[in-house]
Write an enzyme that holds these catalytic residues in place. Structure first.
Site, PDB file in Angstrom:
ATOM      1  N   HIS A  45       0.826  -1.208   0.000  1.00  0.00           N
ATOM      2  CA  HIS A  45       0.000   0.000   0.000  1.00  0.00           C
ATOM      3  C   HIS A  45       0.862   1.261   0.000  1.00  0.00           C
ATOM      4  O   HIS A  45       0.460   2.291  -0.551  1.00  0.00           O
ATOM      5  CB  HIS A  45      -0.898   0.023   1.236  1.00  0.00           C
ATOM      6  CG  HIS A  45      -2.124  -0.834   1.138  1.00  0.00           C
ATOM      7  ND1 HIS A  45      -3.295  -0.393   0.567  1.00  0.00           N
ATOM      8  CD2 HIS A  45      -2.357  -2.094   1.560  1.00  0.00           C
ATOM      9  CE1 HIS A  45      -4.212  -1.351   0.640  1.00  0.00           C
ATOM     10  NE2 HIS A  45      -3.664  -2.398   1.239  1.00  0.00           N
ATOM     11  N   GLU A  88      -6.404 -12.245   0.768  1.00  0.00           N
ATOM     12  CA  GLU A  88      -7.358 -11.202   1.143  1.00  0.00           C
ATOM     13  C   GLU A  88      -8.255 -10.876  -0.042  1.00  0.00           C
ATOM     14  O   GLU A  88      -7.783 -10.299  -1.037  1.00  0.00           O
ATOM     15  CB  GLU A  88      -6.624  -9.936   1.610  1.00  0.00           C
ATOM     16  CG  GLU A  88      -5.778 -10.138   2.853  1.00  0.00           C
ATOM     17  CD  GLU A  88      -4.979  -8.899   3.258  1.00  0.00           C
ATOM     18  OE1 GLU A  88      -4.374  -8.940   4.341  1.00  0.00           O
ATOM     19  OE2 GLU A  88      -4.963  -7.906   2.493  1.00  0.00           O
ATOM     20  N   ASP A 109      -7.646  -1.535  -1.060  1.00  0.00           N
ATOM     21  CA  ASP A 109      -8.569  -2.478  -0.421  1.00  0.00           C
ATOM     22  C   ASP A 109      -9.979  -2.005  -0.754  1.00  0.00           C
ATOM     23  O   ASP A 109     -10.327  -0.839  -0.483  1.00  0.00           O
ATOM     24  CB  ASP A 109      -8.381  -2.486   1.098  1.00  0.00           C
ATOM     25  CG  ASP A 109      -7.041  -3.054   1.524  1.00  0.00           C
ATOM     26  OD1 ASP A 109      -6.400  -3.756   0.725  1.00  0.00           O
ATOM     27  OD2 ASP A 109      -6.650  -2.807   2.685  1.00  0.00           O
ATOM     28  N   HIS A 156      -8.011  -7.129  -1.417  1.00  0.00           N
ATOM     29  CA  HIS A 156      -6.700  -6.511  -1.648  1.00  0.00           C
ATOM     30  C   HIS A 156      -6.266  -6.692  -3.103  1.00  0.00           C
ATOM     31  O   HIS A 156      -6.091  -7.818  -3.577  1.00  0.00           O
ATOM     32  CB  HIS A 156      -5.700  -7.174  -0.693  1.00  0.00           C
ATOM     33  CG  HIS A 156      -4.298  -6.666  -0.784  1.00  0.00           C
ATOM     34  ND1 HIS A 156      -3.657  -6.076   0.276  1.00  0.00           N
ATOM     35  CD2 HIS A 156      -3.382  -6.697  -1.785  1.00  0.00           C
ATOM     36  CE1 HIS A 156      -2.423  -5.755  -0.061  1.00  0.00           C
ATOM     37  NE2 HIS A 156      -2.236  -6.123  -1.324  1.00  0.00           N
TER      38      HIS A 156
END
Length: 269
Positions: free
Chosen positions: A152, A241, A159, A244
């Site tokens: 990130h 995830e 996200d 993500h």
């Protein structure tokens, strides 16, 4: 006497000004020294104002139970190619009655450092009941939920989830409220206007793995719809995830930035 009073007033005014300047100077110096985003970054809203933004880390509804360091304003900042790719995906989704909703975008290194400090404090487990009910906090590093660096911070990772339109309002989190596991049935866990993805956002559990075989039916279809839509515009999903995604190729593949999440960081962009 009049001249004396005038002189005393002038002296008092000068003293007050000096005191104010002295008190304000550290803040001013800090503001001047705060890093800004390089030209490759933009505010997502300037590229696509229709994408819903629920910037979780500016609130207390996080696995830390507090606002995260570096998140000063609820604004999604991304590299320009990533923002433009989300815009392309959003145009397709709107025609089908859906919208993207972002939870987190660019993340400053100071925020990642905050995560690390929190993970090392084994006594702080105030949000365990929602975000990691089945995971021993001592294993957050070993199991890969927390790391000292995050993609990130390079600016091309986001996200996000899907919301069926028209978007219903969501209530704010109330610190201290009863916590429900993030993998509980949708009607029981913390309310979110997202479609049902099988778990909530930031759920530290293997059920969050995008292709976990225990996730079936509509929940699995929703995950695959999100993944397919973003893959078609150049994003790659992190298998652990469902929320993500990283836009490839990354504009800054080797740089971890630390400017704050603030509109001023991308002023005019």
């Amino acid at each position: 006497m009049t001249g004396m009073r005038t002189a005393l007033r002038a002296l008092a005014t000068a003293g007050a000004a000096l005191l104010f300047a002295t008190a304000a100077s550290p803040t001013s110096a800090q503001a001047r020294s705060e890093p800004h985003a390089p030209d490759g970054f933009v505010a997502l809203r300037s590229v696509d104002p229709t994408i819903i933004q629920e910037m979780r880390y500016t609130t207390a509804h996080t696995f830390l139970g507090e606002r995260v360091d570096g998140y000063r304003q609820p604004v999604c900042i991304l590299t320009r190619p990533a923002a433009r790719a989300l815009h392309r995906a959003q145009k397709r989704l709107l025609r089908q009655g859906y919208s993207l909703k972002v939870y987190d975008c660019y993340r400053p290194q100071r925020a990642v450092d905050h995560f690390v400090r929190w993970a090392k404090d084994l006594d702080d487990q105030s949000m365990k009941g929602e975000f990691y009910p089945l995971v021993d906090k001592s294993r957050l590093f070993a199991d890969g939920y927390i790391a000292e660096k995050s993609g990130h911070s390079r600016g091309s990772t986001v996200d996000l989830t899907l919301v069926r339109l028209p978007a219903l309002p969501t209530r704010p989190y109330r610190p201290g409220e009863r916590l429900t596991p993030c993998f509980a049935p949708k009607g029981e866990r913390f309310p979110d206007n997202s479609v049902d993805m099988g778990t909530g956002y930031d759920c530290f559990d293997t059920l969050s793995h995008t292709d976990d075989r225990r996730i079936q039916g509509k929940q699995r279809a929703n995950r695959q719809f999100l993944k397919r839509t973003l893959t078609e515009v150049g994003f790659v999903n992190l298998p652990e995830e469902w929320w993500h995604f990283t836009h490839k190729p990354e504009l800054f593949p080797d740089t971890y930035f630390d400017f704050p999440v603030d509109r001023g960081s991308v002023a005019g962009r």
